[in-house]
Design a protein around this motif. Structure first.
Motif, short mmCIF file in Angstrom:
data_model
loop_
_atom_site.label_atom_id
_atom_site.label_comp_id
_atom_site.label_asym_id
_atom_site.label_seq_id
_atom_site.Cartn_x
_atom_site.Cartn_y
_atom_site.Cartn_z
N TRP A 21 -34.05 -5.76 20.47
CA TRP A 21 -33.34 -4.75 19.67
C TRP A 21 -31.99 -5.28 19.19
N ASP A 22 -31.33 -6.05 20.04
CA ASP A 22 -30.05 -6.66 19.66
C ASP A 22 -30.24 -7.59 18.45
N LEU A 23 -31.22 -8.49 18.55
CA LEU A 23 -31.43 -9.47 17.48
C LEU A 23 -32.01 -8.82 16.22
N ALA A 24 -32.83 -7.77 16.40
CA ALA A 24 -33.38 -7.08 15.23
C ALA A 24 -32.26 -6.41 14.43
N LEU A 25 -31.31 -5.78 15.14
CA LEU A 25 -30.18 -5.16 14.44
C LEU A 25 -29.36 -6.21 13.70
N ARG A 26 -29.16 -7.34 14.34
CA ARG A 26 -28.38 -8.41 13.71
C ARG A 26 -29.10 -8.93 12.47
N GLU A 27 -30.43 -9.06 12.55
CA GLU A 27 -31.21 -9.57 11.42
C GLU A 27 -31.15 -8.60 10.25
N LEU A 265 -39.94 -14.46 18.81
CA LEU A 265 -41.38 -14.48 18.55
C LEU A 265 -41.80 -13.14 17.93
N LEU A 266 -41.32 -12.03 18.51
CA LEU A 266 -41.67 -10.70 18.00
C LEU A 266 -41.04 -10.44 16.64
N LEU A 267 -39.81 -10.91 16.43
CA LEU A 267 -39.16 -10.75 15.13
C LEU A 267 -39.96 -11.46 14.03
N ASN A 268 -40.39 -12.68 14.32
CA ASN A 268 -41.15 -13.44 13.34
C ASN A 268 -42.54 -12.86 13.12
N LEU A 269 -43.14 -12.37 14.20
CA LEU A 269 -44.47 -11.77 14.11
C LEU A 269 -44.48 -10.55 13.20
N THR A 270 -43.38 -9.80 13.22
CA THR A 270 -43.31 -8.55 12.45
C THR A 270 -42.55 -8.70 11.13
N LEU A 349 -47.07 -18.15 10.16
CA LEU A 349 -46.18 -17.15 9.57
C LEU A 349 -44.85 -17.82 9.25
N VAL A 350 -44.62 -18.06 7.98
CA VAL A 350 -43.45 -18.82 7.53
C VAL A 350 -42.43 -17.86 6.94
N ARG A 351 -41.15 -18.11 7.25
CA ARG A 351 -40.06 -17.29 6.72
C ARG A 351 -39.07 -18.19 5.98
N GLY A 352 -38.51 -17.63 4.90
CA GLY A 352 -37.47 -18.36 4.18
C GLY A 352 -37.95 -18.93 2.86
N ASN A 353 -37.19 -19.89 2.39
CA ASN A 353 -37.44 -20.47 1.06
C ASN A 353 -38.50 -21.56 1.15
N VAL A 354 -39.73 -21.15 1.33
CA VAL A 354 -40.86 -22.07 1.42
C VAL A 354 -41.90 -21.64 0.39
N GLN A 355 -42.45 -22.59 -0.33
CA GLN A 355 -43.42 -22.28 -1.37
C GLN A 355 -44.85 -22.31 -0.81
N VAL A 356 -45.74 -21.62 -1.52
CA VAL A 356 -47.16 -21.65 -1.13
C VAL A 356 -47.69 -23.08 -1.16
N SER A 357 -47.20 -23.86 -2.12
CA SER A 357 -47.64 -25.26 -2.23
C SER A 357 -47.23 -26.07 -1.00
N ASP A 358 -46.03 -25.77 -0.44
CA ASP A 358 -45.59 -26.44 0.79
C ASP A 358 -46.54 -26.12 1.94
N LEU A 359 -46.93 -24.86 1.99
CA LEU A 359 -47.83 -24.39 3.03
C LEU A 359 -49.18 -25.10 2.94
N PRO A 388 -35.36 -15.28 5.71
CA PRO A 388 -35.35 -16.19 6.86
C PRO A 388 -34.63 -15.57 8.05
N PRO A 389 -34.78 -16.15 9.24
CA PRO A 389 -34.00 -15.69 10.38
C PRO A 389 -32.52 -15.97 10.16
N VAL A 390 -31.67 -15.20 10.82
CA VAL A 390 -30.23 -15.41 10.69
C VAL A 390 -29.87 -16.81 11.17
#
Length: 475
Positions: A21-27, A265-270, A349-359, A388-390
């Motif tokens: 909950w702490d990290l989710a609020l920060r994000e 892990l949960l932040l990225n999953l959701t 599950l990728v977050r941030g400035n990543v293109q489909v082609s990179d994937l 992306p994550p903070v």
């Protein structure tokens, strides 16, 4: 937009939940600069008008008034929950979201499952229903618990069964922390195997995490920091491992860094459920695509970066390294090496400035070194979230349905048998009403059957995958 409810059970579950909950609020605060209650926030938070009497009316839009977590905090000892209620997160929860007792479960699965489960069932169901009523479209329950103690393993798996009975259409994701071999709870093998039967029978997806792996990851980070190698490899204020910049605490507890990894892990999953992206992945798609057989729903997770520097403009080589790291054993949250075992399916599950082609490029690059079952050679599921994550420009969560979980289960069975052959400590369980020795034999049989299913998969795919011959056309 869908909503999810977090059910955190026992000391470990509530400590991880507190970090989540702490990290989710920060994000969300990093993205939501204007303090507006938006769809992203609504996935895990209610916006309550605290000025009204009674329960407080939900406010669907506009300025944030008073955020309440979509959560249920359960523990049969009051210590950790009281600490949360007296800490900086206290305003996220109210008494309607808490179920506590004073005596604890005494590291006994039977006490948590049979005694407290029966005693608190009606109260648990009522509070779950209340929480569900505040959701427009409830998609998933996340249970966070540990396997070694009494409350997390016993009451945690009792609640899992209740969720299946009361909310059969809502997905049940379980984050289970497995004890280390040097665990100080002597009866943890009993508790873990008894809990495993319930996880196998009643969960949609289980994310097994080992204390030992978390400890190894944090130790490596600390070692690199202390050796002065920080500048080029470790981001000291990374959201992954540090609480710096989050809600201020008087002191960081010994397990906070380990719990931060699970919370992330949960932040990225959701993330796809909370933020927009070019290739969003719904939670139900994870279960649908990664679980080909009902009992084989244990997903090995890896998270990167953990201790890799992520700059704003990352050259392709470093981006490619992130994908390589996700498949290395050093980044797994379970002591396992998926590259040398058999994949049933894999999600990225990728977050941030990543293109489909990179994937796509990295999947094609990794494919030759990974062994997939013959009937699912293209068993990849991908998601791209633009936020992306903070503190990082991008991150990657890999979820692998892989036979590499088998050694963890075999070792757990061996530790169980060392006690069970001597009937050691069995009387502590059998004096509990409703608990019989057949519970142990059935749990052992369930675990053995699970291991055998993985054995059969390994045996049927022991050779390298061979591409079928193709028709050659003469030009």
């Amino acid at each position: 937009m869908t909503q999810s409810v977090v059910v955190q059970v026992g000391q470990c579950g509530n400590q991880i939940g507190c970090r989540f909950w702490d990290l989710a609020l920060r994000e969300h605060s990093a993205v939501n600069k204007k303090g507006i209650y938006d769809e992203a926030l609504s996935s895990f938070f209610r916006n309550v008008n605290s000025r009204t009497d009674g329960d407080g009316a939900d406010m669907c839009r506009g300025k944030i008034c008073s955020l309440k977590a979509r959560a249920l905090l359960i523990d049969m000892e009051e210590g950790v929950v009281n600490e949360i209620l007296q800490g900086p997160l206290r305003d996220l929860f109210d008494s309607k979201q808490l179920i506590t007792d004073v005596s604890g479960s005494g590291n006994n699965w039977a006490v948590g499952h049979q005694i407290y489960g029966c005693q608190f069932r009606d109260q648990i169901v009522e509070k779950l229903r209340k929480t569900a009523e505040h959701c427009d479209c409830l998609q998933c329950f996340f249970i966070i618990h540990s396997m070694g103690g009494g409350t997390g393993s016993g009451l945690g798996t009792f609640i899992l069964k209740v969720l299946e009975e009361e909310f059969p259409e809502v997905y049940r994701f379980v984050t289970s922390v497995y004890p280390s071999r040097e665990d100080d709870v002597i009866t943890s093998p009993y508790n873990s195997v008894l809990a495993m039967k319930e996880l196998t029978d009643h969960a949609d997806c289980v994310l097994p995490i080992e204390n030992e792996s978390l400890f190894d990851i944090v130790s490596k980070i600390n070692q690199m920091t202390n050796c002065g190698k920080l500048g080029s490899t470790v981001k000291q204020t990374s959201l992954i491992t540090s609480s710096a910049g989050g809600i201020k605490h008087n002191r960081e507890k010994p397990f906070d860094a380990m719990n931060n990894i699970v919370a992330n892990l949960l932040l990225n999953l959701t993330s796809s459920a909370r933020f927009e992206g070019s290739l969003n992945m719904d939670l139900n798609e994870i279960s649908m695509n990664l679980v080909p057989f009902p009992k084989l729903h244990y997903l090995v997770s890896s998270l990167t970066p953990l201790y890799t520097l992520a700059d704003v403009n990352v050259p392709p080589r470093r981006l490619d390294q992130m994908f390589s790291d996700a498949f290395s054993k050093d980044h797994q949250l379970l002591r396992a090496d998926p590259k040398h075992s058999l994949y049933l399916a894999c999600a990225l599950l990728v977050r941030g400035n990543v293109q489909v082609s990179d994937l796509r490029r990295n999947i094609e690059r990794m494919k030759p070194s990974l062994r997939f079952v013959s009937w699912n050679q293209e068993g990849w599921k991908t998601g791209l979230c633009s936020v992306p994550p903070v503190g990082h420009s991008h991150s990657l969560l890999a979820l692998a349905n892989n036979t590499c979980v088998k050694p963890t289960f075999i070792e757990l069975r061996e530790r169980f048998m060392m006690l069970y052959k001597k009937k050691a400590h069995l009387h502590h369980y059998l004096h509990v009403d409703g608990m019989e020795q057949s519970n142990f034999s059935e749990a052992l049989s369930s675990l053995t059957d699970l291991i055998e299913e993985y054995n059969q998969l390994d045996a049927s795919n022991c050779g390298p995958a061979i591409d079928p011959p193709r028709l050659e056309i003469a030009l």
